[in-house]
Each structure stands twice: as C-alpha cells, then as structure tokens.
Design a protein around this motif. Structure first.
Motif, PDB file in Angstrom:
ATOM      1  N   PHE A  50     -35.916   1.030 -15.367  1.00  0.00           N
ATOM      2  CA  PHE A  50     -37.276   0.555 -15.599  1.00  0.00           C
ATOM      3  C   PHE A  50     -37.981   1.421 -16.629  1.00  0.00           C
ATOM      4  CE2 PHE A  50     -37.111   3.282 -11.883  1.00  0.00           C
ATOM      5  CZ  PHE A  50     -38.093   4.230 -12.118  1.00  0.00           C
ATOM      6  N   THR A  51     -39.116   0.915 -17.104  1.00  0.00           N
ATOM      7  CA  THR A  51     -40.003   1.645 -18.003  1.00  0.00           C
ATOM      8  C   THR A  51     -41.399   1.604 -17.409  1.00  0.00           C
ATOM      9  OG1 THR A  51     -40.617  -0.307 -19.285  1.00  0.00           O
ATOM     10  CG2 THR A  51     -38.697   0.933 -20.048  1.00  0.00           C
ATOM     11  N   LEU A  52     -42.254   2.487 -17.876  1.00  0.00           N
ATOM     12  CA  LEU A  52     -43.668   2.373 -17.543  1.00  0.00           C
ATOM     13  C   LEU A  52     -44.220   1.161 -18.271  1.00  0.00           C
ATOM     14  CD1 LEU A  52     -44.813   6.098 -17.901  1.00  0.00           C
ATOM     15  CD2 LEU A  52     -44.554   4.811 -15.776  1.00  0.00           C
ATOM     16  N   VAL A  53     -45.127   0.433 -17.650  1.00  0.00           N
ATOM     17  CA  VAL A  53     -45.717  -0.748 -18.277  1.00  0.00           C
ATOM     18  C   VAL A  53     -46.426  -0.367 -19.569  1.00  0.00           C
ATOM     19  CG1 VAL A  53     -47.520  -2.510 -18.000  1.00  0.00           C
ATOM     20  CG2 VAL A  53     -45.908  -2.076 -16.146  1.00  0.00           C
ATOM     21  N   THR A  54     -47.104   0.776 -19.564  1.00  0.00           N
ATOM     22  CA  THR A  54     -47.915   1.187 -20.715  1.00  0.00           C
ATOM     23  C   THR A  54     -47.139   1.950 -21.779  1.00  0.00           C
ATOM     24  OG1 THR A  54     -48.545   3.198 -19.545  1.00  0.00           O
ATOM     25  CG2 THR A  54     -50.013   1.296 -19.322  1.00  0.00           C
ATOM     26  N   GLN A  55     -45.919   2.387 -21.455  1.00  0.00           N
ATOM     27  CA  GLN A  55     -45.138   3.212 -22.388  1.00  0.00           C
ATOM     28  C   GLN A  55     -43.664   2.829 -22.266  1.00  0.00           C
ATOM     29  OE1 GLN A  55     -46.066   7.045 -20.837  1.00  0.00           O
ATOM     30  NE2 GLN A  55     -48.137   7.061 -21.650  1.00  0.00           N
ATOM     31  N   GLN A  56     -43.230   1.896 -23.059  1.00  0.00           N
ATOM     32  CA  GLN A  56     -41.879   1.357 -22.903  1.00  0.00           C
ATOM     33  C   GLN A  56     -40.840   2.016 -23.801  1.00  0.00           C
ATOM     34  OE1 GLN A  56     -42.170  -2.899 -23.044  1.00  0.00           O
ATOM     35  NE2 GLN A  56     -43.652  -2.955 -21.392  1.00  0.00           N
ATOM     36  N   ASP A  57     -41.187   3.131 -24.433  1.00  0.00           N
ATOM     37  CA  ASP A  57     -40.249   3.795 -25.326  1.00  0.00           C
ATOM     38  C   ASP A  57     -39.254   4.694 -24.599  1.00  0.00           C
ATOM     39  OD1 ASP A  57     -42.464   5.423 -24.699  1.00  0.00           O
ATOM     40  OD2 ASP A  57     -42.060   6.734 -26.402  1.00  0.00           O
ATOM     41  N   VAL A  58     -39.506   5.000 -23.346  1.00  0.00           N
ATOM     42  CA  VAL A  58     -38.604   5.828 -22.545  1.00  0.00           C
ATOM     43  C   VAL A  58     -38.202   5.021 -21.312  1.00  0.00           C
ATOM     44  CG1 VAL A  58     -38.319   8.012 -21.309  1.00  0.00           C
ATOM     45  CG2 VAL A  58     -39.836   7.913 -23.294  1.00  0.00           C
ATOM     46  N   THR A  59     -36.894   4.979 -21.026  1.00  0.00           N
ATOM     47  CA  THR A  59     -36.420   4.268 -19.837  1.00  0.00           C
ATOM     48  C   THR A  59     -35.956   5.265 -18.782  1.00  0.00           C
ATOM     49  OG1 THR A  59     -34.137   4.070 -20.623  1.00  0.00           O
ATOM     50  CG2 THR A  59     -35.651   2.265 -21.167  1.00  0.00           C
ATOM     51  N   ALA A  60     -36.087   4.850 -17.544  1.00  0.00           N
ATOM     52  CA  ALA A  60     -35.582   5.632 -16.416  1.00  0.00           C
ATOM     53  C   ALA A  60     -34.586   4.769 -15.657  1.00  0.00           C
ATOM     54  CB  ALA A  60     -36.717   6.038 -15.487  1.00  0.00           C
ATOM     55  N   GLU A  61     -33.559   5.410 -15.148  1.00  0.00           N
ATOM     56  CA  GLU A  61     -32.586   4.711 -14.307  1.00  0.00           C
ATOM     57  C   GLU A  61     -32.277   5.604 -13.113  1.00  0.00           C
ATOM     58  OE1 GLU A  61     -28.349   2.362 -14.725  1.00  0.00           O
ATOM     59  OE2 GLU A  61     -28.767   3.996 -16.114  1.00  0.00           O
ATOM     60  N   ILE A  62     -32.385   5.037 -11.933  1.00  0.00           N
ATOM     61  CA  ILE A  62     -32.039   5.739 -10.702  1.00  0.00           C
ATOM     62  C   ILE A  62     -30.680   5.213 -10.266  1.00  0.00           C
ATOM     63  CG2 ILE A  62     -32.674   6.178  -8.302  1.00  0.00           C
ATOM     64  CD1 ILE A  62     -35.600   5.504  -9.166  1.00  0.00           C
ATOM     65  N   VAL A  63     -29.730   6.131 -10.037  1.00  0.00           N
ATOM     66  CA  VAL A  63     -28.376   5.741  -9.656  1.00  0.00           C
ATOM     67  C   VAL A  63     -28.031   6.394  -8.313  1.00  0.00           C
ATOM     68  CG1 VAL A  63     -25.945   5.710 -10.340  1.00  0.00           C
ATOM     69  CG2 VAL A  63     -27.739   5.636 -12.101  1.00  0.00           C
ATOM     70  N   LEU A  64     -27.726   5.556  -7.346  1.00  0.00           N
ATOM     71  CA  LEU A  64     -27.328   6.006  -6.011  1.00  0.00           C
ATOM     72  C   LEU A  64     -25.852   5.667  -5.840  1.00  0.00           C
ATOM     73  CD1 LEU A  64     -28.500   7.067  -3.257  1.00  0.00           C
ATOM     74  CD2 LEU A  64     -28.725   4.654  -2.619  1.00  0.00           C
ATOM     75  N   LYS A  65     -25.033   6.663  -5.432  1.00  0.00           N
ATOM     76  CA  LYS A  65     -23.586   6.451  -5.309  1.00  0.00           C
ATOM     77  C   LYS A  65     -23.076   6.944  -3.960  1.00  0.00           C
ATOM     78  CE  LYS A  65     -22.553   7.195 -10.202  1.00  0.00           C
ATOM     79  NZ  LYS A  65     -21.718   7.958 -11.138  1.00  0.00           N
TER      80      LYS A  65
END
Length: 171
Positions: A50-65
């Motif tokens: 996902f990205t922040l709605v107001t700042q889409q230049d940086v993405t985050a990904e949460i990975v659970l394994k």
C-alpha cells in the motif's frame, strides 16, 4: 474441530486492520495483495502492499511468512519450539543522491524501529535510465518471530509503518 494456525490468526487480524486503514480511515491505498501457499516447500506467505493516500511515491509491503517447520511444530504441538511467523517490511522509494539519502534512511529507520530489525537497502535502476535515479528497496526483517501474543501490538505496528512511509517520503 479446526483450530486455525498462528499464521491464519495473524493474517486475518493484520489484513482486517490494513483494510480498515484503506476503507474506513482513508489513510492508505492498497495496491497489491498476495496470499500464497508454496507447495514445493510447504510454506505460507501473506503480503499486502500500500501507499499513503496523500503521498504515493513510497510503497510499503508487509510480508508474513510461516515455514513448514513453524506450521508442523504448531500442528504437532512440538514442545520447546519457538513457534510463530516471520515478519518483513519492504519499502520502495526512488533516490537520486545515494550516499546521502541511504544514510538518512538507515538512521531514520533505526530510530523508528530500534534494535529489533535487520535492515537491508538494495539499489536498482532500469538500463538507459540511470541518470533519473535509483529504486531503493528497503527490507526491514524482524529478528524475533511473532505469534498470537503480539495481536495487541498490530495497531501500534501499523502506526509505525505509516510513520515510516511519511519519514521516507521526506528524505
């Protein structure tokens, strides 16, 4: 009766809270979701990006394994095992001044996440587009496994992820 695994319980809790941040709070925009069973090594993986709605230049990904060892140890109730799931955060951000920005990123993330992480930054670029900058893939791997005892920490964890997105946007 079916008893969900640690992985399933954490996945559902995490997924619900992330979707609430998108659909109810409108703080983020979910861009990708993966729910994978790897039959070659009998492992589970859940990832949500996902990205922040107001700042889409940086993405985050949460990975659970959860590995075969984790899943089997829990199902077979193996005594003495540290049961749980591995947690990884992955951020993608464009950088131009590698030395300056990567140093600032490392300092900022170590400040936010303290000593609980192993941090790796991997730089890449598309051939013939080197002059426009690099893609910095920032992996934050948590040293300790998580389990259902950490359920109450998920909201604070997500707050830290949002804070990290904002900080990375500013660097």
């Amino acid at each position: 009766m079916y008893d969900p695994t640690i992985f399933e319980n954490l996945k559902v809790a995490l997924e619900n809270l992330v979707y609430d941040l998108d659909n109810i709070d409108h703080k983020i925009h979910i861009t990708n979701r993966v729910d994978r069973m790897d039959f070659s090594i009998l492992a589970r993986e859940f990832a949500i990006q996902f990205t922040l709605v107001t700042q889409q230049d940086v993405t985050a990904e949460i990975v659970l394994k959860a590995s075969l060892e984790d899943l089997a140890g829990e199902i077979l109730e193996t005594p003495g095992k540290q049961l749980g799931c591995s947690l990884l955060l992955r951020f993608n951000k464009g950088v131009q001044n590698v030395d300056l920005q990567c140093t600032k990123i490392e300092q900022a993330l170590n400040s936010i996440w303290e000593n609980e992480i192993q941090l790796t930054q991997t730089l890449s670029y598309v051939y013939d587009q080197k002059a426009s900058g690099y893609l910095n893939t920032i992996d934050i791997e948590f040293i300790h496994k998580i389990n259902e005892d950490h359920m109450d920490d998920i909201t604070d964890f997500l707050d830290h992820v949002l804070e990290t997105l904002e900080v990375l946007h500013g660097i």
